[in-house]
Every structure is written in C-alpha cells, then in structure tokens.
Design a protein around this motif. Structure first.
Motif, PDB file in Angstrom:
ATOM      1  N   ARG A  50       0.837  -1.211   0.000  1.00 12.56           N
ATOM      2  CA  ARG A  50       0.000   0.000   0.000  1.00 12.56           C
ATOM      3  C   ARG A  50       0.872   1.260   0.000  1.00 12.56           C
ATOM      4  O   ARG A  50       0.570   2.239  -0.673  1.00 12.56           O
ATOM      5  CB  ARG A  50      -0.948  -0.008   1.188  1.00 12.56           C
ATOM      6  N   LYS A  51       1.960   1.226   0.777  1.00 12.18           N
ATOM      7  CA  LYS A  51       2.863   2.376   0.809  1.00 12.18           C
ATOM      8  C   LYS A  51       3.494   2.617  -0.561  1.00 12.18           C
ATOM      9  O   LYS A  51       3.643   3.753  -0.991  1.00 12.18           O
ATOM     10  CB  LYS A  51       3.959   2.175   1.853  1.00 12.18           C
ATOM     11  N   VAL A  52       3.863   1.545  -1.234  1.00 10.28           N
ATOM     12  CA  VAL A  52       4.449   1.660  -2.575  1.00 10.28           C
ATOM     13  C   VAL A  52       3.429   2.277  -3.532  1.00 10.28           C
ATOM     14  O   VAL A  52       3.753   3.188  -4.297  1.00 10.28           O
ATOM     15  CB  VAL A  52       4.944   0.287  -3.088  1.00 10.28           C
ATOM     16  N   ASP A  53       2.205   1.802  -3.475  1.00 10.28           N
ATOM     17  CA  ASP A  53       1.161   2.366  -4.349  1.00 10.28           C
ATOM     18  C   ASP A  53       0.921   3.845  -4.051  1.00 10.28           C
ATOM     19  O   ASP A  53       0.802   4.654  -4.973  1.00 10.28           O
ATOM     20  CB  ASP A  53      -0.147   1.591  -4.197  1.00 10.28           C
ATOM     21  N   GLU A  58       2.004   9.665  -5.419  1.00  8.22           N
ATOM     22  CA  GLU A  58       2.618  10.933  -5.020  1.00  8.22           C
ATOM     23  C   GLU A  58       3.722  11.340  -5.996  1.00  8.22           C
ATOM     24  O   GLU A  58       3.886  12.524  -6.292  1.00  8.22           O
ATOM     25  CB  GLU A  58       3.178  10.837  -3.604  1.00  8.22           C
ATOM     26  N   ILE A  59       4.454  10.368  -6.499  1.00  9.59           N
ATOM     27  CA  ILE A  59       5.484  10.666  -7.497  1.00  9.59           C
ATOM     28  C   ILE A  59       4.837  11.286  -8.738  1.00  9.59           C
ATOM     29  O   ILE A  59       5.324  12.291  -9.262  1.00  9.59           O
ATOM     30  CB  ILE A  59       6.288   9.392  -7.849  1.00  9.59           C
ATOM     31  N   LEU A  60       3.735  10.703  -9.194  1.00  7.67           N
ATOM     32  CA  LEU A  60       3.029  11.257 -10.355  1.00  7.67           C
ATOM     33  C   LEU A  60       2.510  12.660 -10.069  1.00  7.67           C
ATOM     34  O   LEU A  60       2.556  13.548 -10.934  1.00  7.67           O
ATOM     35  CB  LEU A  60       1.892  10.333 -10.768  1.00  7.67           C
ATOM     36  N   SER A  61       2.020  12.864  -8.864  1.00  9.36           N
ATOM     37  CA  SER A  61       1.523  14.179  -8.469  1.00  9.36           C
ATOM     38  C   SER A  61       2.653  15.215  -8.471  1.00  9.36           C
ATOM     39  O   SER A  61       2.481  16.338  -8.962  1.00  9.36           O
ATOM     40  CB  SER A  61       0.874  14.089  -7.088  1.00  9.36           C
ATOM     41  N   GLN A  62       3.799  14.835  -7.932  1.00  7.16           N
ATOM     42  CA  GLN A  62       4.944  15.751  -7.909  1.00  7.16           C
ATOM     43  C   GLN A  62       5.429  16.061  -9.320  1.00  7.16           C
ATOM     44  O   GLN A  62       5.818  17.188  -9.616  1.00  7.16           O
ATOM     45  CB  GLN A  62       6.093  15.142  -7.100  1.00  7.16           C
ATOM     46  N   GLU A  63       5.388  15.061 -10.170  1.00  9.27           N
ATOM     47  CA  GLU A  63       5.796  15.266 -11.556  1.00  9.27           C
ATOM     48  C   GLU A  63       4.896  16.309 -12.227  1.00  9.27           C
ATOM     49  O   GLU A  63       5.385  17.234 -12.886  1.00  9.27           O
ATOM     50  CB  GLU A  63       5.732  13.930 -12.295  1.00  9.27           C
ATOM     51  N   ALA A  64       3.603  16.190 -12.014  1.00  8.13           N
ATOM     52  CA  ALA A  64       2.655  17.158 -12.579  1.00  8.13           C
ATOM     53  C   ALA A  64       2.858  18.537 -11.964  1.00  8.13           C
ATOM     54  O   ALA A  64       2.783  19.558 -12.670  1.00  8.13           O
ATOM     55  CB  ALA A  64       1.221  16.679 -12.342  1.00  8.13           C
ATOM     56  N   ARG A  65       3.132  18.567 -10.676  1.00  6.00           N
ATOM     57  CA  ARG A  65       3.357  19.846  -9.984  1.00  6.00           C
ATOM     58  C   ARG A  65       4.582  20.554 -10.553  1.00  6.00           C
ATOM     59  O   ARG A  65       4.561  21.762 -10.773  1.00  6.00           O
ATOM     60  CB  ARG A  65       3.531  19.582  -8.498  1.00  6.00           C
ATOM     61  N   MET A  66       5.646  19.807 -10.783  1.00  2.00           N
ATOM     62  CA  MET A  66       6.872  20.411 -11.323  1.00  2.00           C
ATOM     63  C   MET A  66       6.653  20.906 -12.749  1.00  2.00           C
ATOM     64  O   MET A  66       7.135  21.971 -13.126  1.00  2.00           O
ATOM     65  CB  MET A  66       8.042  19.425 -11.271  1.00  2.00           C
ATOM     66  N   THR A  67       5.914  20.156 -13.532  1.00  2.00           N
ATOM     67  CA  THR A  67       5.615  20.580 -14.907  1.00  2.00           C
ATOM     68  C   THR A  67       4.813  21.881 -14.897  1.00  2.00           C
ATOM     69  O   THR A  67       5.113  22.815 -15.649  1.00  2.00           O
ATOM     70  CB  THR A  67       4.843  19.470 -15.649  1.00  2.00           C
ATOM     71  N   LEU A 116       8.773  14.052  -0.371  1.00  2.00           N
ATOM     72  CA  LEU A 116       8.645  12.891  -1.242  1.00  2.00           C
ATOM     73  C   LEU A 116       9.947  12.092  -1.263  1.00  2.00           C
ATOM     74  O   LEU A 116       9.936  10.869  -1.143  1.00  2.00           O
ATOM     75  CB  LEU A 116       8.288  13.324  -2.668  1.00  2.00           C
ATOM     76  N   LYS A 117      11.054  12.773  -1.406  1.00  2.00           N
ATOM     77  CA  LYS A 117      12.354  12.097  -1.472  1.00  2.00           C
ATOM     78  C   LYS A 117      12.652  11.354  -0.176  1.00  2.00           C
ATOM     79  O   LYS A 117      13.149  10.225  -0.207  1.00  2.00           O
ATOM     80  CB  LYS A 117      13.451  13.119  -1.772  1.00  2.00           C
ATOM     81  N   SER A 118      12.317  11.956   0.938  1.00  2.00           N
ATOM     82  CA  SER A 118      12.527  11.309   2.234  1.00  2.00           C
ATOM     83  C   SER A 118      11.689  10.037   2.360  1.00  2.00           C
ATOM     84  O   SER A 118      12.193   8.975   2.749  1.00  2.00           O
ATOM     85  CB  SER A 118      12.186  12.287   3.365  1.00  2.00           C
ATOM     86  N   VAL A 119      10.422  10.137   2.017  1.00  2.00           N
ATOM     87  CA  VAL A 119       9.529   8.972   2.066  1.00  2.00           C
ATOM     88  C   VAL A 119      10.018   7.908   1.088  1.00  2.00           C
ATOM     89  O   VAL A 119      10.056   6.716   1.407  1.00  2.00           O
ATOM     90  CB  VAL A 119       8.068   9.385   1.767  1.00  2.00           C
ATOM     91  N   PHE A 120      10.407   8.337  -0.097  1.00  2.00           N
ATOM     92  CA  PHE A 120      10.912   7.417  -1.115  1.00  2.00           C
ATOM     93  C   PHE A 120      12.109   6.634  -0.583  1.00  2.00           C
ATOM     94  O   PHE A 120      12.161   5.406  -0.704  1.00  2.00           O
ATOM     95  CB  PHE A 120      11.296   8.197  -2.368  1.00  2.00           C
ATOM     96  N   LEU A 121      13.068   7.333  -0.009  1.00  2.00           N
ATOM     97  CA  LEU A 121      14.270   6.656   0.494  1.00  2.00           C
ATOM     98  C   LEU A 121      13.941   5.700   1.636  1.00  2.00           C
ATOM     99  O   LEU A 121      14.518   4.608   1.723  1.00  2.00           O
ATOM    100  CB  LEU A 121      15.319   7.691   0.923  1.00  2.00           C
ATOM    101  N   ASN A 122      13.002   6.080   2.494  1.00  2.00           N
ATOM    102  CA  ASN A 122      12.592   5.185   3.583  1.00  2.00           C
ATOM    103  C   ASN A 122      11.933   3.918   3.043  1.00  2.00           C
ATOM    104  O   ASN A 122      12.233   2.811   3.491  1.00  2.00           O
ATOM    105  CB  ASN A 122      11.639   5.898   4.553  1.00  2.00           C
ATOM    106  N   ILE A 123      11.035   4.073   2.105  1.00  2.00           N
ATOM    107  CA  ILE A 123      10.361   2.901   1.518  1.00  2.00           C
ATOM    108  C   ILE A 123      11.345   2.051   0.730  1.00  2.00           C
ATOM    109  O   ILE A 123      11.324   0.822   0.800  1.00  2.00           O
ATOM    110  CB  ILE A 123       9.157   3.338   0.655  1.00  2.00           C
ATOM    111  N   LEU A 124      12.224   2.706  -0.001  1.00  2.00           N
ATOM    112  CA  LEU A 124      13.212   1.967  -0.775  1.00  2.00           C
ATOM    113  C   LEU A 124      14.100   1.120   0.136  1.00  2.00           C
ATOM    114  O   LEU A 124      14.379  -0.033  -0.177  1.00  2.00           O
ATOM    115  CB  LEU A 124      14.066   2.932  -1.602  1.00  2.00           C
ATOM    116  N   SER A 125      14.487   1.673   1.271  1.00  2.00           N
ATOM    117  CA  SER A 125      15.321   0.896   2.196  1.00  2.00           C
ATOM    118  C   SER A 125      14.531  -0.294   2.760  1.00  2.00           C
ATOM    119  O   SER A 125      15.100  -1.356   3.000  1.00  2.00           O
ATOM    120  CB  SER A 125      15.854   1.769   3.321  1.00  2.00           C
TER     121      SER A 125
END
Length: 129
Positions: A50-53, A58-67, A116-125
């Motif tokens: 669920r966290k990965v999903d 959130e990654i897609l949301s951030q991508e749209a936000r940056m665009t 996002l990056k912090s959460v990403f790194l935590n989940i990745l670990s």
C-alpha cells in the motif's frame, strides 16, 4: 521598483527553473528505482504494498506539480520581459505580487519534493531488505 529589480526577479526565476529542471529529471529515476525494488510484489507485506502504491501516486503528483511550476516560471519570465520592454518606470504592485506568489509556490514545491524524497528513500530501504 526599478528595472534592476526586474532583472533580479529574472535571475531568481532562472535559478528556480534550473531547480525544477533537476527535479523533473530526478522524479523519473524515483519511478524506475521504485518499480525495480517492488518488482516481486508477492513477497511484500500488504502494508508495504500500500505504501508503494501511495508513493507511486505521489510521485506522479509531484511530476505534474513540477511541470506546472515550470510553465508558471516561464510565464512569469515572459511577463517580466514584457514589462522591461514596455514600462518606463519599472514594475508595479502587480509584478511584485506575481513574483511573491511564484516564490511561495516554489517553496511549497521544494518542500513537497524533499518530503517525497525522504519517504521514497525510507520505503526503498524497506524494500531492499
């Protein structure tokens, strides 16, 4: 406000554009790394899945936000160029308000990206163990 201030705003916007460009290049890397790490979803506990999903959304949301932010920075640069070419007295309150609004948006986008990056790194670990 004088033309020197306008030039300062343009330089500020250029710095933001470079930051957004870097973030736009980083985000797809997050997507690839997450997909690689979560490839064997059968072995993942349900809460991690669920966290990965959630993170993928959130990654897609951030991508749209940056665009969108990139587009707004470009619009502001065009607006500032127009003011430089047409105004004899320099920018007024509208210009200052637009720049302040954009500045706040950049701060929020950067804060969101760092979270996002912090959460990403935590989940990745979690996925790598």
């Amino acid at each position: 406000m004088d033309k020197m201030t306008l030039e300062m705003f343009r330089k500020e916007n250029d710095a933001w554009r470079h930051m957004v460009d870097r973030r736009e290049r980083e985000i797809p890397q997050f997507e690839r790394m997450l997909a690689d790490a979560a490839r064997d979803r059968d072995r993942l506990p349900a809460y991690v899945y669920r966290k990965v999903d959630d993170l993928q959304k959130e990654i897609l949301s951030q991508e749209a936000r940056m665009t969108a932010l990139h587009r707004q920075i470009d619009d502001q640069q065009g607006f500032l160029s127009h003011i430089l070419e047409t105004e004899t007295e320099g920018p007024g309150h509208q210009t200052l308000n637009r720049q302040n609004t954009l500045r706040q948006m950049v701060r929020e986008a950067e804060r969101g990206f760092l979270e996002l990056k912090s959460v990403f790194l935590n989940i990745l670990s979690t996925l790598r163990h």
